[in-house]
Design an enzyme around this catalytic site. Structure first.
Site: not given
Length: 492
Positions: A259, A333
């Site tokens: 990130k 996920r």
């Protein structure tokens, strides 16, 4: 903070917050305060218009008058709760004094807002503030709300405690609130509760069981991953179980798909899905909700190290489906996928509900005011949306349709953990989760709440401060309450 509903305010209270619409008369236990408020109205110092504040002092006490406007339809729960927070934090108020709140109307939505404005609005994350001047302690408040709905006050106050627990978990430092800390929090909640049993899969157990997606996410970390399952038998033994499964990334660096600055600083709050499940667990125990439930949290840290999983890897999931890693920052996920299929196969729940800070795309779609809801079952959708509307823990249904399978199709594996570039990112992530939840039973009712926009606030929202909001706790708790009341009148 103590808060209760009471039909008649006693004369022993001398500090009041009074919500007033234009032209309404004010009646307080202290006659001189009532007269002072009447004088303020008569001479035009206070009209009752929306957001108007006027402190009225006499020798016997203080009444802070709060205008709510002429039209009751303009009073949303969010606006009312913010007014409560603003009033209780007003500089003239003394948190150490017993305080009475007089609502403008004795209606369920209004009373909820009164309680939430106090319990949620006065929450502060000040653990690491050392200045006494900057560390205001609003927990000193002892509040009585004038209402005939005393049970509602008690119930909503209890639910707010679960919300604030979730906020504590989300706001805490990542190296404090790691998987061990979260496990201990859960153990403390359920200790001595005969309705609960606990199962914890640590790294060795995850390896033995084959939850390889979960393990891959954690490969770059020195922290131990965990899958924690609380079985709560609040209903009859033969009743079906609902599974609430939360994403618990105790910190998310993005992995090798690192990130950027500006996107990583609040990633200790990537645990907020798991925190919402834990907050709901606390509420379920406190309220004694008569339902059979699984509370499940998948805990990992997506850090960077020599063993980090890599873009382009193909991994074998718990259910055997192979997954191409398109991006290591689509990690939540993966943890949830293994949790979904593990619970579906080994516990056979009646339905599965996921909750996660899953996609930045949901913020582009819905902002910070609505949680994105995806589901394969319209009845489940309606139940979630009803609970959201009752609690102002807002949700908006997004579509789930067969063509989404093409978005996550892989050329080298069964499925890919990323969708098409800049297209329906929230929907493709939800579809990814659905396939694992329904790996055993394609007809299993499933829903997913994407709280990436609602769980982490960078500015005040209603009565909520910046930081972790506890999104999903009120919705889930009300959802479970409504389930337990299906044959009775729905609790307001």
């Amino acid at each position: 903070m103590q808060i209760q509903g009471i039909a008649k305010i006693p004369r022993s209270i001398h500090q009041f917050v009074v919500f007033v619409k234009p032209g309404a008369s004010i009646s307080l236990p202290q006659p001189d305060l009532s007269q002072a408020a009447l004088d303020a109205q008569t001479h035009g110092y206070f009209t009752g218009k929306s957001d108007e504040l006027l402190p009225v002092f006499t020798k016997t006490g203080l009444a802070l008058l709060v205008g709510v406007g002429e039209n009751p339809q303009d009073l949303s729960a969010r606006k009312l709760s913010k007014l409560v927070k603003t009033a209780l934090k007003h500089k003239v108020m003394k948190p150490h004094l017993p305080t009475a709140i007089l609502p403008p109307y004795d209606e369920p939505m209004v009373i909820r807002a009164m309680v939430e404005g106090a319990k949620l609005g006065l929450y502060t994350w000040n653990k690491y503030i050392t200045s006494a001047e900057d560390k205001a302690d609003y927990n000193q408040y002892s509040i009585q709300i004038q209402t005939q709905q005393r049970d509602l006050v008690t119930r909503v106050a209890t639910i707010c405690e679960g919300v604030n627990l979730a906020r504590d978990l989300g706001n805490e430092n990542a190296d404090v609130a790691d998987s061990v800390f979260v496990e201990q929090t859960i153990r403390t909640l359920i200790q001595h509760n005969k309705k609960c049993t606990l199962k914890v899969l640590n790294q060795k157990e995850l390896q033995k069981e084959g939850l390889r997606l979960h393990l891959a996410v954690n490969q770059g970390s020195t922290k131990e991953p965990k899958l924690i399952i609380v079985q709560y038998q609040g209903g009859k033994k033969q009743d079906p179980y609902t599974a609430l499964i939360g994403k618990g990334l105790t910190f998310d660096s993005g992995g090798l798909n690192l990130k950027t600055t500006g996107s990583m600083e609040d990633m200790r709050m990537d645990v907020c899905g798991a925190a919402a499940v834990i907050g709901t667990l606390q509420n379920t125990l406190a309220l004694g909700i008569p339902r059979n439930l699984y509370f499940v949290v998948g805990l990992a840290e997506n850090a960077i190290g020599p063993k980090s999983y890599k873009p382009g890897d193909v991994l074998i999931s718990y259910c055997g489906k192979t997954v191409e890693i398109g991006n290591t920052d689509a990690e939540g996920r993966l943890v949830l996928a293994d949790a979904n299929s593990y619970i579906a196969k080994n516990y056979a729940p009646h339905r599965i509900l996921n909750i996660a800070t899953l996609t930045g795309a949901v913020i582009f779609a819905l902002g910070h005011d609505y949680t994105g809801l995806m589901t394969s079952d319209e009845r489940l959708a309606n139940e979630c949306l009803a609970a959201a509307a009752q609690t102002d823990d807002r949700a908006w249904q997004l579509p789930n349709y067969p063509e989404l399978k093409e978005h996550i199709k892989s050329d080298i594996a069964d499925i890919k953990n990323t969708g098409l570039p800049r297209q329906a990112g929230t929907l493709s992530a939800g579809e990814f989760l659905r396939q694992f939840a329904q790996c055993v039973n394609p007809n299993l009712p499933w829903a997913h709440l994407d709280i990436a926009g609602t769980a982490i606030l960078d500015k005040e929202q209603g009565c909520l401060n910046t930081g972790a909001s506890g999104a999903g706790v009120r919705l889930f708790t009300q959802f479970l309450i409504n389930e337990s009341q299906k044959e009775k009148t729905t609790i307001p």
